[in-house]
Design an enzyme around this catalytic site. Structure first.
Site, PDB file in Angstrom:
ATOM      1  N   LEU A 186       0.522  -1.119   0.275  1.00  0.00           N
ATOM      2  CA  LEU A 186       0.448  -0.119  -0.233  1.00  0.00           C
ATOM      3  C   LEU A 186       0.805   0.750   0.157  1.00  0.00           C
ATOM      4  O   LEU A 186       2.101   1.273   0.466  1.00  0.00           O
ATOM      5  CB  LEU A 186      -0.672  -0.151   1.149  1.00  0.00           C
ATOM      6  CG  LEU A 186      -1.832  -1.093   1.691  1.00  0.00           C
ATOM      7  CD1 LEU A 186      -2.472  -1.222   2.902  1.00  0.00           C
ATOM      8  CD2 LEU A 186      -2.974  -1.435   0.030  1.00  0.00           C
ATOM      9  N   ASP A 187       0.502   1.994  -0.503  1.00  0.00           N
ATOM     10  CA  ASP A 187       0.849   3.803  -0.669  1.00  0.00           C
ATOM     11  C   ASP A 187       1.670   4.134   1.174  1.00  0.00           C
ATOM     12  O   ASP A 187       0.429   3.790   1.800  1.00  0.00           O
ATOM     13  CB  ASP A 187       0.696   4.771  -1.542  1.00  0.00           C
ATOM     14  CG  ASP A 187       0.255   4.140  -2.747  1.00  0.00           C
ATOM     15  OD1 ASP A 187       0.724   3.712  -3.415  1.00  0.00           O
ATOM     16  OD2 ASP A 187      -0.062   5.539  -3.870  1.00  0.00           O
ATOM     17  N   GLN A 188       2.945   4.252   1.195  1.00  0.00           N
ATOM     18  CA  GLN A 188       2.479   4.822   2.315  1.00  0.00           C
ATOM     19  C   GLN A 188       1.760   6.207   2.850  1.00  0.00           C
ATOM     20  O   GLN A 188       1.452   5.628   3.799  1.00  0.00           O
ATOM     21  CB  GLN A 188       4.234   5.436   1.868  1.00  0.00           C
ATOM     22  CG  GLN A 188       4.250   6.236   4.061  1.00  0.00           C
ATOM     23  CD  GLN A 188       5.338   6.932   3.623  1.00  0.00           C
ATOM     24  OE1 GLN A 188       6.856   7.231   2.881  1.00  0.00           O
ATOM     25  NE2 GLN A 188       5.622   7.830   4.591  1.00  0.00           N
TER      26      GLN A 188
END
Length: 539
Positions: free
Chosen positions: A386-388
């Site tokens: 998942l994106d940060q």
């Protein structure tokens, strides 16, 4: 701090357990100590034979007095243990026999490859091919000239001859054409007869080269895996962890654990010494890539040392206060929503990376925290990312088989994902699909853009589930898994950004990216049942 405490560089990293930034300085005083060591090295020719990194660590002993430790990277003239120098990190000596045998096997493979790559048949094939090619070119030109002459004669015969005389003359021209074709086929046959045995030898050599390269790769990986599993580093909390547990699987560069800084810090932690300052420098001539210069100070190397700093410095109380570098998601605990003997699902907070990055500010992550807290989970890996800035369900596996099976489900689009987001604007449609190919410009990473020529197919379903003022709450169901897919599809497909998405142009005031991986449904690869994992949306 002893001596001149002016700081020229910080060795630093985030504690894998707490996410706190930990720092150790390189001061003017420790640089002076390092310069004294350089003078010693300059007077002994043994240290000029090979270029390498050297380091000094100023420590405080339990009774309060100070001492200087010194170390060199890797081996010095083939030796790891030299009196007066910090020894290698434990582990390598356990594999001396295996390492010697493997290095000998790798050298033998290297020599075989050199012989196969310089096979005499290669030059012979090239020379004969060029010779035949020249003959064919000459023959082709002669045949073209002959064809033109015959065509001119044929036109003349039509004008001047009739009956059997014309037929006989035309047959003679046709026979000349056939003979030229026969000559060309004979030359090609001769070429094939000469070249085919050479080609067969070259093909067999190339196949053997590929086999040897695969064997070399397998041997290298096996040795590195053994070494990384055997290497055990200690930090100032008294905790020992292997390199294999500290760094992502498959991404440990050769030589990790042999550099000066890890050697020095491990040795200090092992003996209860308190580090005060550290400095590393290059000595023994320029490096192979000409980037390092003798006598120059250098920071911790990005690939081998920096990823270990957070762990190695854990438990160390710096004498110089470090300004906080806070970010969301830095709490110690990971919220586990599902766990069994094969896999784990955590609710990743916004602001925390899924896996550690390469640089000092990107070491804190779900994976590194789990590895630190549960070192017995030696094969723990993330299945996806998942994106940060994105929160929500993140899957991790405890063994390679489960990782491979779940990865295949992701690749074959058998895992059903639902995200929830708030859009910073209104949209006129209630539901639909967004089908826009995405491409990441290598010159502008991680930014993604729609590109119909180079982009990868990207498909997202969406449904409006609520509205509040100028904001729209939607469900996204991504059918593909491209980088920033939902973020770009929101902008380019729906005409509005996700709230808090600064990268793609959201100007509205927001504390975070309002995107959450809310649900995940998939077939459990070991239990054979469908798992439907859900979390509450935190916004």
């Amino acid at each position: 701090m002893v001596g001149d405490s002016r700081v020229s560089y910080w060795y630093e990293g985030r504690c894998p357990e707490s996410g706190a930034l930990l720092r150790l300085p390189r001061t003017a005083f420790v640089e002076a100590i390092a310069c004294d060591l350089m003078q010693e090295l300059a007077t002994d020719g043994v240290y000029n034979r090979e270029g390498k990194m050297y380091g000094v660590l100023l420590v405080e002993l339990p009774r309060g007095e100070t001492q200087v430790l010194k170390a060199f990277s890797g081996l010095l003239n083939g030796c790891g243990f030299i009196e007066g120098w910090v020894p290698p990190i434990p582990g390598r000596e356990e594999l001396v026999s295996e390492e010697t045998q493997t290095l000998a096997a790798l050298e033998a493979i290297k020599q075989e490859l050199m012989i196969l790559q310089k096979l005499p048949e290669r030059d012979k094939y090239k020379a004969i091919s060029e010779e035949f090619e020249q003959q064919l070119q000459v023959m082709s030109q002669v045949h073209r000239n002959g064809k033109q002459e015959r065509e001119a004669q044929r036109q003349l015969f039509y004008q001047t001859l009739t009956g059997e005389t014309l037929s006989h003359a035309l047959e003679k021209l046709q026979e000349e054409s056939r003979q030229e074709g026969i000559k060309r086929r004979k030359l090609k046959a001769k070429q094939n007869a000469v070249l085919q045995p050479l080609q067969a030898s070259i093909l067999a050599a190339d196949q053997q080269i590929q086999t040897l390269k695969q064997r070399r790769k397998a041997l290298s990986r096996q040795l590195q895996a053994q070494m990384h599993k055997a290497y055990s580093l200690m930090n100032f909390l008294g905790k020992s962890v292997s390199l294999q547990q500290l760094m992502p699987a498959g991404s440990i560069p050769t030589g990790t654990g042999d550099c000066c800084a890890p050697k020095l810090l491990h040795y200090a932690a092992q003996h209860g010494f308190k580090p005060l300052a550290m400095a590393e420098f290059w000595w023994g001539g320029n490096s192979e890539n000409q980037e390092k210069v003798q006598g120059e100070f250098y920071p911790a190397c990005v690939e081998r040392c920096q990823p270990l700093m957070g762990f190695l410095l854990s438990g160390l109380k710096s004498q110089v206060s470090a300004p906080p570098r806070g970010r969301e998601g830095s709490s110690r605990e990971l919220s586990v929503i599902y766990e069994d003997e094969w896999l784990i699902a955590v609710n990743k907070p916004s602001g925390l990376l899924s896996v550690p990055g390469r640089y000092l500010d990107t070491q804190d992550s779900v994976l590194s925290r789990w590895r630190y807290c549960f070192p017995d989970d030696g094969e723990i890996m993330t299945v996806h990312r998942l994106d940060q800035e994105t929160s929500g369900i993140l899957l991790l596996t405890r063994n390679r088989q489960t990782h491979r099976q779940l990865s295949q489900q992701f690749q074959q689009r058998q895992i059903h994902k639902i995200y929830e987001a708030i859009l910073a604007g209104e949209i006129t449609v209630e539901q639909g699909e967004i089908n826009l190919p995405l491409w990441g410009n290598p010159q502008n990473r991680p930014y993604q853009q729609v590109n119909w020529e180079h982009g990868k197919p990207s498909l997202t379903k969406f449904r409006v589930i609520g509205k509040l003022g100028n904001y729209t709450r939607v469900e996204f169901i991504p059918l593909t898994g491209r980088t920033h897919q939902l973020r770009v599809h929101a902008v380019k497909g729906l005409g509005v950004t996700i709230l808090g998405d600064r990268l793609y142009g959201c100007n509205a005031v927001a504390s975070r990216l309002h995107l959450h991986a809310r649900e995940l449904r998939f077939q459990h690869p070991q239990l054979g049942k469908t798992l439907h994992l859900q979390t509450e949306t935190p916004f």
